[in-house]
Scaffold this active site. Structure first.
Site, mmCIF file in Angstrom:
data_model
loop_
_atom_site.group_PDB
_atom_site.id
_atom_site.type_symbol
_atom_site.label_atom_id
_atom_site.label_comp_id
_atom_site.label_asym_id
_atom_site.label_seq_id
_atom_site.Cartn_x
_atom_site.Cartn_y
_atom_site.Cartn_z
ATOM 1 C CG HIS A 238 -1.641 1.690 1.591
ATOM 2 N ND1 HIS A 238 -2.750 1.950 0.770
ATOM 3 C CD2 HIS A 238 -1.169 2.444 2.661
ATOM 4 C CE1 HIS A 238 -2.679 3.157 1.123
ATOM 5 N NE2 HIS A 238 -1.797 3.917 2.421
ATOM 6 C CG ASP B 228 6.549 18.712 -25.574
ATOM 7 O OD1 ASP B 228 6.608 18.540 -24.388
ATOM 8 O OD2 ASP B 228 6.109 18.109 -27.278
ATOM 9 C CD1 TRP C 32 6.756 3.060 4.140
ATOM 10 C CD2 TRP C 32 7.999 3.476 2.895
ATOM 11 N NE1 TRP C 32 6.809 4.131 4.833
ATOM 12 C CE2 TRP C 32 7.640 5.005 3.899
ATOM 13 C CE3 TRP C 32 8.632 4.429 1.094
ATOM 14 C CZ2 TRP C 32 7.985 5.839 3.259
ATOM 15 C CZ3 TRP C 32 8.655 5.427 1.316
ATOM 16 C CH2 TRP C 32 8.867 6.450 2.274
ATOM 17 C CB SER D 216 10.225 6.159 -14.192
ATOM 18 O OG SER D 216 9.096 7.382 -14.535
ATOM 19 C CB SER D 217 11.768 10.029 -10.128
ATOM 20 O OG SER D 217 10.779 8.865 -9.587
ATOM 21 C CG HIS E 19 12.240 14.527 6.279
ATOM 22 N ND1 HIS E 19 11.621 14.013 7.247
ATOM 23 C CD2 HIS E 19 12.451 15.687 6.066
ATOM 24 C CE1 HIS E 19 10.734 15.256 7.510
ATOM 25 N NE2 HIS E 19 10.935 16.117 6.352
ATOM 26 C CD GLU F 175 9.473 10.158 -2.111
ATOM 27 O OE1 GLU F 175 10.869 10.475 -2.761
ATOM 28 O OE2 GLU F 175 8.229 9.697 -2.525
ATOM 29 C CE1 TYR G 285 8.736 19.155 4.510
ATOM 30 C CE2 TYR G 285 10.602 17.393 4.397
ATOM 31 C CZ TYR G 285 9.459 18.876 5.385
ATOM 32 O OH TYR G 285 9.341 19.034 6.721
ATOM 33 C CB SER H 250 0.609 28.956 -4.278
ATOM 34 O OG SER H 250 1.617 28.406 -3.482
ATOM 35 C CG HIS I 168 13.146 13.861 11.927
ATOM 36 N ND1 HIS I 168 12.536 15.003 11.569
ATOM 37 C CD2 HIS I 168 12.113 13.421 11.276
ATOM 38 C CE1 HIS I 168 11.764 15.094 10.079
ATOM 39 N NE2 HIS I 168 11.463 13.730 9.714
ATOM 40 C CG HIS I 169 11.965 10.174 9.831
ATOM 41 N ND1 HIS I 169 10.490 9.554 9.573
ATOM 42 C CD2 HIS I 169 12.410 10.697 9.257
ATOM 43 C CE1 HIS I 169 10.541 10.990 8.699
ATOM 44 N NE2 HIS I 169 11.709 11.599 8.390
ATOM 45 C CB THR J 132 5.865 24.836 7.595
ATOM 46 O OG1 THR J 132 6.517 24.215 7.205
ATOM 47 C CG2 THR J 132 4.557 24.192 6.873
ATOM 48 C CE LYS K 218 5.856 26.954 0.162
ATOM 49 N NZ LYS K 218 5.254 27.679 -0.515
ATOM 50 N NE ARG L 195 4.254 3.209 10.728
ATOM 51 C CZ ARG L 195 5.198 3.813 10.137
ATOM 52 N NH1 ARG L 195 6.109 4.409 10.455
ATOM 53 N NH2 ARG L 195 5.013 3.937 9.166
#
Lengths: 42, 540, 384
Positions: free
Chosen positions: B82, B111, B147, B174-175, B258, B260, B262, B273, B307-308, B333, B336, B455
């Site tokens: 998932h 293009d 994951w 790809s990315s 991390h 990722e 963002y 925006s 921090h993870h 943040t 924003k 979890r």
């Protein structure tokens, strides 16, 4: 070749150059990650 | 008069559109940014449904205590798949799809800079996910180690490890190619008179996101490659018994992971925006500070990864540093969020579906941000970590954040893509249905986490039963709402009220200067554009 | 539209009310029973309230704007688009708030990682417990006393949690939060924990103590606690560790210092009895009876009570070549495990008697016909 087409050609060329530089940077980050681990492991 | 040039140039082409004929030529071999954008969006939606189906299995099993439907190992496969599918298959490709469609049109480019590579970046993805999904049918099943792929657990996964690693490699390639294309386009393909500070915020956020992608996707590729050699070639990069270090994997993973997160939220900031000023009929407040805040968030994302990992046992100094650095993210943040509110302030607001989703985004993303600040506090994170509190947190920022922004973007731009207005009444039903159910789904998970539910568990102590039941009911309702969304999109594409070129009364930006649906080729003359039509054209 | 706005308002106020109500009805973080857990609770509550206040201000401004500044009311949009003053203000204020939050957080973290007494000297630890995570159980070693034991999910929970067991979890006391043998600790004692793991990463977490810490193979992590009140405290593994991650609870029974001393003495007595049993010659009947118990507690989680296993990850024992082959090979595998798989080295986990009994049981059950029995002494000799 008129002015416009010439500009497009130049733009495409510049874009390719940007892409190559970025690809090199990406490979650099890959190597860096592997280097860190290899250095740590030995 | 440059405005007229653009417009007429486009209109000329409108009648003979040069769309390639036949499915293979039109879609398989396409180099057109709009078609590729469409492919990305369809693919992302398909993955959203697949990943969503897995979430339904998870919520079904968690509906009641006890194991009713699946075995624990299959449950772990579901949570793992998932996440992988939603992150790499749904959210990221959806934003790449929006980027493909909108960036060239927003900066007056005909293009993407590298159209053939663009085709390749997309067509890798179906193969990557076919590879990944095929593990579900293998002996031993799909990856079940989360994951995050932490060794040594992930290496117990039999041969799905190889499939997982190669799938991640393909997604990464790809990315990276997609990101290179975005940067090359933005840096080189802007219409001659469009400067960096004329660019719409969506373009800015994507430029910064693309740099993040180029920096961190290779790092993930490196980490999983070493997992592969640990599994098959007897190396011990992450194996303590062989002199390696399992915690080092976590450092490398989160150095990717991390930024990722963002990568998944900055383009969402961009979409919102664009939408809020349109429906507030007022320029975006603090455009320049929004750009700086985005850049600041991107910079900070590189220096907060651990921090993870507050519970892995780092030295005190490292824990303090990562705590302070993480708390700092709240500042840009916050800027924003305040800017968005200031944009609405004294505007002349209307509440079409894209605006509703954007307003919900601002509120619900902020709630996710609050729990983020709480978890930044290392001493309390030793309680929150790996509980449902974090599950609630990242679903608030990713579902009511990223996914809501994508949905808002689809409603906002679909008249431009399809030439038809969506049904506003159905859109509003979709909004209220989604917003209410998503809160029933995720809000109780805060309580579950605080009460002590870890979890990634398939079964739980009976004290958690009530909130899990609520959460599951919300989950089913939210899932159903997205099936309804397919219907709305389908109906819009097939027909409906004809959209004008401008579509929204208050919209500014070059994409609104071309007819709806946007012709197959736009801004082909490559000439200067009318800066007055751009949201940030005159000032700054 | 009016209706829609009402719903929106109700939703927002509902969210806020729910957040606040949680503090009163026990849905909140637990206060716990250690100085540290209380500090964490205090910080959590403090930060939560700050977030609520900020939320009320920000969402309040939004809601006012949504109601007042709308086109349907004939409002014409103003066109202001930037203000340096505003940007500076809403950069500085959050920084100040963060500093205010960071100060107690820093103090609490230092207390956790570098415990000192009130006069600034390093805190003296009174005893040390080594915690080892296994798939899917915990081992506790009392390093100062020289004994240790495994702690696994209680039998009643284990039966009820099987898919299709037909047992209603609500009829099981402390469903999934109960173990066969809890960790026993004294109250008001500085206890050092050394945490490690044998196979994959686990995390040891008792919410009432206020922290969790990863147990990582190849690492020894440190943590400490001092529990104020005797009682039973429950927690769970908090790091995904494979299929039964959800089924390796932690139960800690905290006794007064006197009761704890009595308990330690009992444990030492039992240990001495065990030592005698290893040297005893066992008959098949007794070995089989004990073996069934050990097998169901330690082995059945993977190899299943029927011995059918869950191939390919967990091979079947019924008809297995190894189980029906020479006993020495099987003893060797049980003692040393199989690297790279979930099969652990049980040599240091179980007593020689337990290992011998479990092996005897598997060789004579599930249709296996090895027929022989394995004596604890044989296991002991192979261990050396």
């Amino acid at each position: 070749m008129n002015q416009e087409e010439k500009r497009i050609q130049e733009q495409r060329k510049a874009a390719r150059k940007t892409a190559v530089i970025l690809a090199v940077i990406a490979v650099g980050f890959f190597s860096w990650a592997v280097y860190i681990v290899v250095k740590h492991a030995t | 008069m440059s405005h007229d040039i653009t417009h007429d140039g486009v209109a000329d082409h409108h009648d003979h559109d040069h769309k390639p004929k036949g499915f293979v030529k039109r879609w398989l071999m396409t180099t057109n940014h709009k078609d590729i954008g469409t492919l990305y969006l369809i693919f992302a939606f398909a993955m959203f449904i697949l990943g969503g189906a897995m979430a339904m299995i998870i919520r079904l099993e968690l509906f009641q205590p006890g194991l009713q439907f699946v075995e624990p190992d299959f449950f772990n496969q579901m949570t793992t798949m998932h996440a992988l599918i939603m992150v790499f298959g749904a959210v990221m490709p959806a934003f790449v799809g929006l980027a493909n469609w909108m960036i060239p049109m927003m900066i007056g480019a005909p293009d993407m800079a590298l159209p053939r590579m663009n085709n390749w970046s997309f067509w890798i993805l179906p193969f990557a996910f076919a590879l990944l999904s095929s593990t579900l049918f293998m002996e031993g099943g799909a990856p079940a180690g989360g994951w995050t792929m932490y060794p040594p657990l992930v290496l117990q996964g039999g041969h799905n490890v190889a499939y997982l690693v190669f799938a991640v490699h393909l997604m990464g390639i790809s990315s990276i190619m997609g990101a290179i294309n975005v940067i090359a386009t933005i840096m080189n393909m802007r219409a001659p008179n469009v400067g960096y500070l004329n660019m719409p915020l969506f373009v800015w956020t994507w430029l910064i996101t693309a740099f993040l992608l180029i920096a961190v996707m290779p790092v993930l590729a490196g980490a999983v490659t070493m997992l592969l050699t640990d599994r098959y070639f007897d190396t011990s990069f992450f194996n303590a018994a062989g002199g390696g270090d399992p915690v080092l994997f976590q450092h490398i993973f989160w150095f990717f992971g991390h930024p990722e997160v963002y990568i998944m939220i900055l383009p969402a900031f961009g979409v919102v925006s664009e939408i809020i000023p349109t429906f507030a009929r007022k320029p975006l407040f603090g455009y320049v500070s929004m750009v700086y805040a985005t850049a600041a968030i991107a910079f900070l994302s590189f220096i907060v990864w651990a921090h993870h990992m507050f519970s892995v046992g780092m030295p005190l100094g490292a824990e303090l540093y990562f705590m302070y650095a993480t708390m700092m993210i709240a500042v840009p943040t916050g800027v924003k969020i305040f800017n968005w509110v200031a944009t609405m302030w004294k505007g002349s607001m209307t509440f079409e579906t894209p605006m509703l989703f954007s307003l919900a985004f601002v509120i619900l993303f902020t709630i996710g941000g609050f729990s983020g600040v709480m978890m930044a506090l290392a001493p309390v994170d030793l309680q929150y970590h790996d509980t449902y509190f974090i599950v609630a947190h990242f679903h608030y920022v990713l579902v009511t954040g990223a996914v809501f922004a994508i949905i808002a973007g689809v409603y906002y731009w679909i008249p431009k893509w399809s030439g038809h207005m969506y049904n506003e009444r159905l859109g509003k039903i979709h909004f209220w249905w989604s917003t209410i159910s998503v809160n029933v789904l995720f809000f109780p998970q805060h309580f579950l986490g605080l009460a002590g539910m870890p979890r990634r568990i398939p079964d739980y102590s009976t004290q958690f039963a009530e909130f899990n039941m609520w959460s599951s009911i919300g989950g089913f309702a939210f899932g159903l709402a997205q099936v309804f969304f397919i219907y709305i999109v389908w109906k819009t594409v097939r027909g409906g009220e004809k959209a004008t070129g401008q579509v929204w009364e208050g919209a500014k930006g070059l994409e609104w200067t071309v007819p709806s649906p946007a012709p197959h080729h736009t801004f082909e003359d490559f000439g200067p554009v009318d800066l007055d039509k751009m949201a940030h054209g005159k000032t700054h | 539209m009016k209706k829609a706005q009402m719903k929106f308002m109700m939703l927002i106020s509902g969210l806020l009310a729910a957040t606040m109500a949680s503090a009163e009805y026990g849905l909140n973080l637990r206060k716990g029973v250690t100085e540290y857990s209380e500090a964490a609770y205090g910080m959590h509550t403090f930060t939560l309230w700050i977030c609520i206040v900020i939320g009320v201000i920000v969402f309040g401004a939004m809601i006012v704007s949504i109601f007042a500044h709308r086109k349907s009311k004939g409002v014409k949009a103003e066109q202001f688009s930037h203000s340096l003053k505003a940007e500076v203000v809403w950069t500085i204020i959050p920084i100040l708030i963060l500093v205010v939050i960071a100060i107690p957080a820093t103090k609490a973290l230092i207390k956790m990682e570098n415990p000192t007494t009130d006069d600034g000297k390093p805190m003296k630890m009174d005893m040390t417990i080594k915690v080892t995570g296994y798939q899917w159980k915990w081992r506790y070693d009392y390093l100062d006393e020289g004994f240790g034991f495994l702690s696994t999910l209680a039998k009643e929970s284990n039966l009820a949690r099987q898919k299709g067991s037909g047992i209603d979890p609500s009829t099981v006391e402390n469903y999934l939060l109960d173990v066969d043998k809890p960790l026993v600790l004294p109250a008001n004692t500085n206890i050092r924990f050394l945490l490690t793991a044998d196979d994959v990463i686990h995390a040891w977490w008792v919410p009432d103590f206020g922290w969790k810490r990863d147990a990582i193979p190849g690492y020894v992590n440190e943590a400490w606690t001092n529990i104020k009140t005797p009682g039973t405290y429950r927690g769970q593994c908090a790091e995904l560790c494979g299929k039964d991650h959800g089924f390796m609870p932690i139960v800690v029974e905290v006794l007064s210092k006197e009761d704890y001393a009595t308990w330690v003495a009992e444990q030492k007595g039992e240990q001495a009895e065990e030592a005698v049993l290893v040297e005893t010659e066992w008959n098949k009947e007794n070995l089989m009876a004990r073996g069934e118990e050990v097998y169901n507690a330690q082995c059945a989680v993977c190899h299943q009570a029927t011995g059918a296993g869950m191939p390919p990850a967990f091979p079947a024992l019924a008809g297995s070549e190894l189980v029906n082959g020479p006993a020495a090979d099987q003893i060797n595998l049980i003692l040393n495990g199989k690297p790279g798989t979930a099969m652990q080295a049980f040599g240091n986990l179980l007593s020689e008697t337990d290992i011998a009994a479990a092996i005897t049981y598997t060789r004579n059950s599930f249709g296996n016909t090895a027929g022989d029995i394995v004596q604890p002494a044989e296991v002991k000799s192979m261990k050396q």
